[in-house]
Design a protein around this motif. Structure first.
Motif, short mmCIF file in Angstrom:
data_model
loop_
_atom_site.label_atom_id
_atom_site.label_comp_id
_atom_site.label_asym_id
_atom_site.label_seq_id
_atom_site.Cartn_x
_atom_site.Cartn_y
_atom_site.Cartn_z
N ALA A 130 0.84 -1.20 0.00
CA ALA A 130 0.00 0.00 0.00
C ALA A 130 0.88 1.26 0.00
O ALA A 130 0.56 2.25 -0.67
CB ALA A 130 -0.94 0.00 1.20
N THR A 131 1.99 1.21 0.71
CA THR A 131 2.93 2.32 0.74
C THR A 131 3.56 2.53 -0.63
O THR A 131 3.66 3.67 -1.11
CB THR A 131 4.01 2.09 1.82
N LEU A 132 3.96 1.44 -1.27
CA LEU A 132 4.54 1.54 -2.62
C LEU A 132 3.51 2.10 -3.61
O LEU A 132 3.86 2.94 -4.46
CB LEU A 132 5.04 0.18 -3.10
N ASP A 133 2.27 1.64 -3.52
CA ASP A 133 1.21 2.14 -4.42
C ASP A 133 1.01 3.64 -4.23
O ASP A 133 0.88 4.39 -5.20
CB ASP A 133 -0.11 1.41 -4.16
N TYR A 134 0.97 4.09 -2.99
CA TYR A 134 0.79 5.51 -2.70
C TYR A 134 1.98 6.30 -3.25
O TYR A 134 1.81 7.35 -3.88
CB TYR A 134 0.63 5.74 -1.20
N ALA A 135 3.19 5.81 -2.98
CA ALA A 135 4.39 6.50 -3.46
C ALA A 135 4.38 6.60 -4.99
O ALA A 135 4.67 7.67 -5.54
CB ALA A 135 5.64 5.77 -2.97
N LYS A 136 4.03 5.52 -5.64
CA LYS A 136 3.98 5.53 -7.11
C LYS A 136 2.97 6.56 -7.61
O LYS A 136 3.24 7.30 -8.56
CB LYS A 136 3.63 4.14 -7.63
#
Length: 184
Positions: A130-136
């Protein structure tokens, strides 16, 4: 698991208070970090209008994990506090490189008393993804983080591309390194 995300100013004062209390319980009470914070409230100089959060919630709003993201074009934990972990590498300072800090998926409601059992791989990986998705979605290409070496093993198991910027070091009886993670 539900994930709430947004900038500091987008969270209500109640949401910020709940997050600061959860972080206090995890980092100060459970992990024993010596931080200069008021009782039951763990926010520091890096929690401000330029800070982004991802919060894992379950069961009507009980926090089960969190992550903090900071653009590296402003002061951040690795560039200000843990510079020794960079070795000879300069601290990243790019619009598309952000720092990941205050990451935890510790379930404070779990009935077991062992912290490692209260932080399941499933919840940790879910929060990390979820953190990677938000960052992307924010245009981030890489994350940097002050991380225990065990996080490297978890990232490798999850197929996440990462590298250590310098050899990890023992600080305060913990082996930590500056980790560089590709956002995919």
């Amino acid at each position: 698991m539900d994930y709430m995300s947004g900038r500091y100013d987008e969270l209500t004062s109640v949401e910020r208070q709940r997050l600061a209390h959860y972080r206090y319980q995890v980092f100060v009470e459970r992990l024993g970090w010596e931080l200069s914070t008021p009782a039951d409230f763990e926010f520091d100089q890096f929690d401000h209008s330029g800070t982004h959060y991802i919060v894992a919630e379950q069961d009507g709003g009980n926090i089960k994990g969190c992550a903090r993201l900071l653009p590296t074009t402003q002061p951040y934990l690795l560039s200000e506090v843990f510079t020794s972990l960079l070795g000879d590498v300069p601290a990243p300072c790019q619009d598309d490189v952000w720092e990941l800090s205050r990451f935890t998926s510790l379930d404070l409601d779990a009935q077991t008393g062992r912290d490692e059992q209260m932080m399941s791989d499933e919840n940790t990986v879910g929060l990390f993804l979820a953190t990677l998705d938000y960052a992307k979605a924010c245009g981030v290409s890489h994350l940097v983080s002050v991380s225990p070496v065990a996080i490297g093993r978890l990232l490798k198991r999850g197929g996440i591309d990462f590298k250590w910027l310098a050899p990890p070091q023992v600080l305060d009886n913990r082996t930590l390194g500056a980790c560089y993670i590709t956002v995919q």
